[in-house]
Design a protein around this motif. Structure first.
Motif, PDB file in Angstrom:
ATOM      1  N   ALA A 189     -31.197 -33.350  59.147  1.00  0.00           N
ATOM      2  CA  ALA A 189     -31.283 -34.812  59.100  1.00  0.00           C
ATOM      3  C   ALA A 189     -30.433 -35.353  57.972  1.00  0.00           C
ATOM      4  CB  ALA A 189     -32.744 -35.238  58.900  1.00  0.00           C
ATOM      5  N   ASP A 190     -30.001 -36.605  58.098  1.00  0.00           N
ATOM      6  CA  ASP A 190     -29.287 -37.241  57.006  1.00  0.00           C
ATOM      7  C   ASP A 190     -30.235 -37.436  55.837  1.00  0.00           C
ATOM      8  OD1 ASP A 190     -26.947 -37.399  58.384  1.00  0.00           O
ATOM      9  OD2 ASP A 190     -27.358 -39.389  59.210  1.00  0.00           O
ATOM     10  N   PRO A 191     -29.740 -37.267  54.603  1.00  0.00           N
ATOM     11  CA  PRO A 191     -30.613 -37.375  53.444  1.00  0.00           C
ATOM     12  C   PRO A 191     -31.050 -38.808  53.195  1.00  0.00           C
ATOM     13  CG  PRO A 191     -28.334 -37.059  52.758  1.00  0.00           C
ATOM     14  CD  PRO A 191     -28.368 -36.896  54.242  1.00  0.00           C
ATOM     15  N   ALA A 192     -32.171 -38.930  52.506  1.00  0.00           N
ATOM     16  CA  ALA A 192     -32.699 -40.242  52.146  1.00  0.00           C
ATOM     17  C   ALA A 192     -32.653 -40.384  50.640  1.00  0.00           C
ATOM     18  CB  ALA A 192     -34.146 -40.377  52.636  1.00  0.00           C
ATOM     19  N   PRO A 193     -32.427 -41.601  50.113  1.00  0.00           N
ATOM     20  CA  PRO A 193     -32.304 -41.792  48.672  1.00  0.00           C
ATOM     21  C   PRO A 193     -33.561 -41.386  47.922  1.00  0.00           C
ATOM     22  CG  PRO A 193     -31.527 -43.708  49.870  1.00  0.00           C
ATOM     23  CD  PRO A 193     -32.189 -42.817  50.870  1.00  0.00           C
TER      24      PRO A 193
ATOM     25  N   ALA B 202     -20.003 -36.834  46.713  1.00  0.00           N
ATOM     26  CA  ALA B 202     -20.824 -35.735  46.223  1.00  0.00           C
ATOM     27  C   ALA B 202     -21.953 -36.255  45.352  1.00  0.00           C
ATOM     28  CB  ALA B 202     -19.966 -34.752  45.445  1.00  0.00           C
ATOM     29  N   VAL B 203     -21.632 -37.139  44.421  1.00  0.00           N
ATOM     30  CA  VAL B 203     -22.649 -37.635  43.509  1.00  0.00           C
ATOM     31  C   VAL B 203     -23.689 -38.449  44.253  1.00  0.00           C
ATOM     32  CG1 VAL B 203     -23.075 -39.104  41.518  1.00  0.00           C
ATOM     33  CG2 VAL B 203     -21.124 -37.581  41.526  1.00  0.00           C
ATOM     34  N   LEU B 204     -23.222 -39.262  45.202  1.00  0.00           N
ATOM     35  CA  LEU B 204     -24.173 -40.050  45.982  1.00  0.00           C
ATOM     36  C   LEU B 204     -25.113 -39.155  46.772  1.00  0.00           C
ATOM     37  CD1 LEU B 204     -21.809 -42.886  47.168  1.00  0.00           C
ATOM     38  CD2 LEU B 204     -23.781 -43.116  45.664  1.00  0.00           C
ATOM     39  N   ALA B 205     -24.577 -38.070  47.323  1.00  0.00           N
ATOM     40  CA  ALA B 205     -25.436 -37.110  47.992  1.00  0.00           C
ATOM     41  C   ALA B 205     -26.418 -36.518  47.011  1.00  0.00           C
ATOM     42  CB  ALA B 205     -24.609 -36.011  48.638  1.00  0.00           C
ATOM     43  N   GLY B 206     -26.019 -36.440  45.744  1.00  0.00           N
ATOM     44  CA  GLY B 206     -26.908 -35.942  44.716  1.00  0.00           C
ATOM     45  C   GLY B 206     -28.080 -36.855  44.442  1.00  0.00           C
TER      46      GLY B 206
ATOM     47  N   ALA C  33     -29.531 -47.571  50.749  1.00  0.00           N
ATOM     48  CA  ALA C  33     -30.574 -47.591  49.725  1.00  0.00           C
ATOM     49  C   ALA C  33     -30.150 -46.908  48.429  1.00  0.00           C
ATOM     50  CB  ALA C  33     -31.850 -46.946  50.260  1.00  0.00           C
ATOM     51  N   ALA C  34     -28.924 -46.366  48.359  1.00  0.00           N
ATOM     52  CA  ALA C  34     -28.454 -45.737  47.122  1.00  0.00           C
ATOM     53  C   ALA C  34     -28.075 -46.811  46.108  1.00  0.00           C
ATOM     54  CB  ALA C  34     -27.257 -44.841  47.416  1.00  0.00           C
TER      55      ALA C  34
ATOM     56  N   GLY D  64     -27.134 -51.646  42.303  1.00  0.00           N
ATOM     57  CA  GLY D  64     -28.194 -52.071  43.197  1.00  0.00           C
ATOM     58  C   GLY D  64     -28.044 -51.446  44.568  1.00  0.00           C
ATOM     59  N   THR D  65     -28.941 -51.793  45.439  1.00  0.00           N
ATOM     60  CA  THR D  65     -28.917 -51.319  46.814  1.00  0.00           C
ATOM     61  C   THR D  65     -28.448 -52.448  47.736  1.00  0.00           C
ATOM     62  OG1 THR D  65     -31.222 -51.951  47.178  1.00  0.00           O
ATOM     63  CG2 THR D  65     -30.811 -49.725  46.348  1.00  0.00           C
TER      64      THR D  65
END
Length: 698
Positions: free
Chosen positions: A35-39, A23-27, A82-83, A113-114
């Motif tokens: 579409a899939d979200p981008a960082p 959830a937080v990463l999606a945040g 890229a998160a 980091g990514t």
């Protein structure tokens, strides 16, 4: 608990950890409807308990640490590359508290980091239970890991009480002072008493969420279910501006989109709004995140005045549900009541004032958006359709639902075309979706939750409320209160049990002359543009982590462009011109509005065969009981009376107990008990409040 065949079971805490982390990463992301979200520039550090208690059994033949490795490995494989993510452990190297360094025993095993997924997986594989529980010190170091700026999140997982100073609750309080963009989420596994109280305090003081976990659930199914969700932090967008403490020296703003921040006290912020065309209608909307755990009664005031102090329009914000909820307030220069000196309609500039009111302590440093629209005057109104009446629901045909990534604030709400979409919803979560609607159209939105079983059915634990809303482009609550034949009834809240539910909401048809109406459902549907659908699920203090599946079906009724006004000299609105939707994704398999026969699958038409005649579920009426239903009817009666008779604008300070329990701009005046599910706040604040006279054409 019975295990479904073919699935392995894991401890609820690690499923919860996976849910929270996902959830937080999606945040940290943004994306379109399908579409899939981008960082988009956030940071997260996961703080894991590596104390000796992690050797204990997890209840399924494994230790807690073994279950943790499995859960974390699966989560890491799904992280966007890229998160920015890091991993910190505590209690991993010093065995006893009597040994040197036991209370500072924490390491950042993977720097933030990514593209560090291999390093994360390797660190997880080496993750072992060992020593003490220095939670406070670990949190201090995690805050340093994240740095001083940007959206930052700490996810703390613990199965016990801190065994070392400093007190983690005090540390969380100190960390929170570093800014509103830093929060601490906490997962407590089988904790009780002082340990649970301590961890709850960490989440509360750290502006985060706390979850209990004390049973096992299907870990793999839970991870799969939440892999595409977006539980995003509330976001603010717009060009930064700084309002002045007084009218003199206030920044001059043209119609557009801006952002600012509440100050440290009750001082108002002022802005000069510049007209670009004589006689136009100016509308201003202010939106911000509702203080977590606060009242739904928000006394921030949004006001438009002339330079000489004549009041044009004002309101208190409407609060929407959710732990990271939304509050919106609006004001407009238009009034259907003509004034002898109509400065509000003719002045080159108006003054927009935002005052935090008595909630200033909770709002200190909270950012807000300013949306300013300008609509030209029209040539004439005699040929335009009359103000819209109460709509009648049209059953919508369901299409094959597509996966959707919901938003949690205006900037990241995905734009939907008519059709069906599927997602999941967690307790306390607010989801926002965007729909474009033109002149002559109205929006229909239907939520379908199927019957649930297993762990999800147990987690629901009795009765909950699913709340729905429709919000105008400027921020007004515009659901049609008296719509007919609406599945689930026309009220915004619906009772959710493990049997599932069907709940729908609709607006009035968008017409220019709706601006003369008595309520937001009228005035808010007087311009076309991007409207918002809001969905939320109530949360209980002792909730476990779970998500319910839902299908959202969206439709547009009416012919786009019907009743479009002709503006003076061919002028064009700065915002809200005709925006007939053009499909940008796959269209629905069945045209919106087609009755589609007698289908009753998710997203299909649902009639109240076992419900009341107007579509209100029998279970809802039973849940309200005689007293609750009576209160609801009192509210309806109040709306009917006040639609016919406008209230004068209130003087400052009218918000108090006694003679004025609610500010008179609410058409639904009454006692707090009249709206038990909104903290006593009536659901649709209305702007203005001018004496009744003949309306001019503007």
């Amino acid at each position: 608990m019975t295990t479904q065949q073919g699935h392995r079971r894991r401890p609820a805490v690690w499923a919860l950890l996976a849910i929270t982390l996902t959830a937080v990463l999606a945040g940290l992301t943004t994306g379109s409807a399908v579409a899939d979200p981008a960082p988009s520039g956030g940071k997260l550090v996961l703080v894991l308990d590596s104390s000796g208690s992690m050797k204990e059994p997890a209840g399924d033949g494994q230790t807690k640490i073994a279950a943790a490795r499995t859960a974390l490995t699966q989560v890491v494989t799904k992280l966007p590359t890229a998160a920015e993510v890091g991993l910190r452990v505590y209690g991993a190297t010093v065995f006893k508290r009597t040994q040197p360094g036991a209370c500072t025993d924490t390491q950042l095993t993977v720097p933030i980091g990514t593209n560090n997924r291999p390093q994360l997986q390797a660190a997880i594989a080496k993750y072992k239970p060992y020593g003490e529980t220095p939670i406070g010190y670990a949190l201090q170091q995690a805050a340093k890991d994240l740095g001083p700026v940007g959206q930052r999140t700490i996810v703390l997982v613990s199965d016990g009480e801190a065994t070392c100073a400093p007190d983690p609750c005090v540390v969380a309080q100190s960390i929170a002072k570093q800014g509103i963009d830093l929060k601490i989420d906490v997962v407590g596994f089988r904790v009780a008493g002082k340990a649970r109280t301590q961890l709850q305090c960490v989440a509360r003081e750290g502006r985060g969420d706390y979850y209990d976990a004390d049973s096992t659930i299907d870990l793999e199914a839970g991870l799969d279910r939440l892999s595409t969700r977006a539980f995003r932090p509330f976001r603010i967008s717009g060009t930064p501006v700084h309002g002045a403490a007084q009218q003199e020296g206030a920044p001059a703003l043209a119609p557009g989109h801006y952002s600012d921040t509440f100050g440290a006290d009750t001082t108002s912020k002022h802005y000069l709004i510049k007209r670009t065309m004589t006689g136009s209608t100016l509308r201003a909307g202010v939106s911000f995140r509702r203080p977590s755990g606060g009242s739904f009664v928000i006394q921030t005031e949004v006001r438009l005045n002339t330079l000489t102090g004549e009041q044009c329009g004002w309101s208190y914000p409407r609060a929407f549900d959710g732990d990271q909820g939304l509050a919106t307030g609006t004001a407009a220069s238009w009034s259907k009541y003509e004034k002898k000196n109509d400065e509000c309609a003719e002045s080159d500039q108006l003054v927009l004032t935002v005052n935090p009111g008595k909630d200033f302590r909770e709002l200190k440093g909270v950012p807000y958006e300013l949306r300013i629209d300008e609509e030209p005057p029209v040539d004439e109104t005699t040929s335009l359709p009359a103000a819209a009446g109460d709509p009648v629901w049209v059953p919508m045909a369901g299409s094959t639902p597509r996966e959707i990534v919901p938003g949690s604030s205006f900037p990241d709400a995905p734009l939907l075309q008519p059709g069906s979409y599927k997602t999941t919803l967690m307790p306390g979560e607010l989801q926002l979706y965007k729909v474009k609607a033109d002149w002559g159209q109205r929006i229909q939105a239907q939520i379908t939750v199927p019957e649930m079983a297993g762990a999800t059915a147990e987690a629901i634990d009795g009765i909950r409320y699913l709340d729905t809303a429709l919000i105008s482009p400027i921020g007004e609550d515009v659901y049609a209160v008296f719509a007919k034949k609406v599945p689930g009834g026309s009220y915004t809240k619906a009772v959710l049990t493990k049997r599932g539910l069907v709940k729908a909401v609709t607006s009035k048809e968008i017409r220019y002359l709706n601006r003369n109406g008595a309520n937001n459902q009228d005035t808010g549907t007087s311009t076309p543009g991007e409207y918002y659908i809001a969905v939320s699920l109530t949360r209980k203090d002792d909730d476990k982590a779970f998500a319910i599946p839902l299908t959202l079906t969206v439709g547009l009724q009416g012919t786009a462009g019907t009743g479009k006004p002709t503006y003076v000299d061919g002028a064009t609105p700065v915002s809200g011109d005709s925006i007939t939707p053009t499909p940008t994704a796959e269209p629905s398999e069945t045209p919106a509005g087609d009755k589609g026969g007698d289908k009753t699958e998710a997203g299909g038409p649902v009639q109240g065969s076992s419900d009341s005649d107007d579509g209100t579920p029998v279970v809802l009426v039973a849940g309200l009981g005689g007293g609750g239903l009576a209160l609801l009817l009192v509210g309806v009666f109040a709306v009917l009376r006040l639609r016919a008779k406008p209230s004068p604008a209130p003087a400052a300070g009218n918000w108090q107990h006694g003679q004025h329990q609610y500010p008179p701009q609410y058409p639904n005046q009454g006692s707090p008990q009249q709206y038990p599910n909104q903290g006593g706040q009536p659901p649709y604040p209305n702007q203005g409040g001018q004496p009744p006279q003949q309306p001019p054409h503007r």
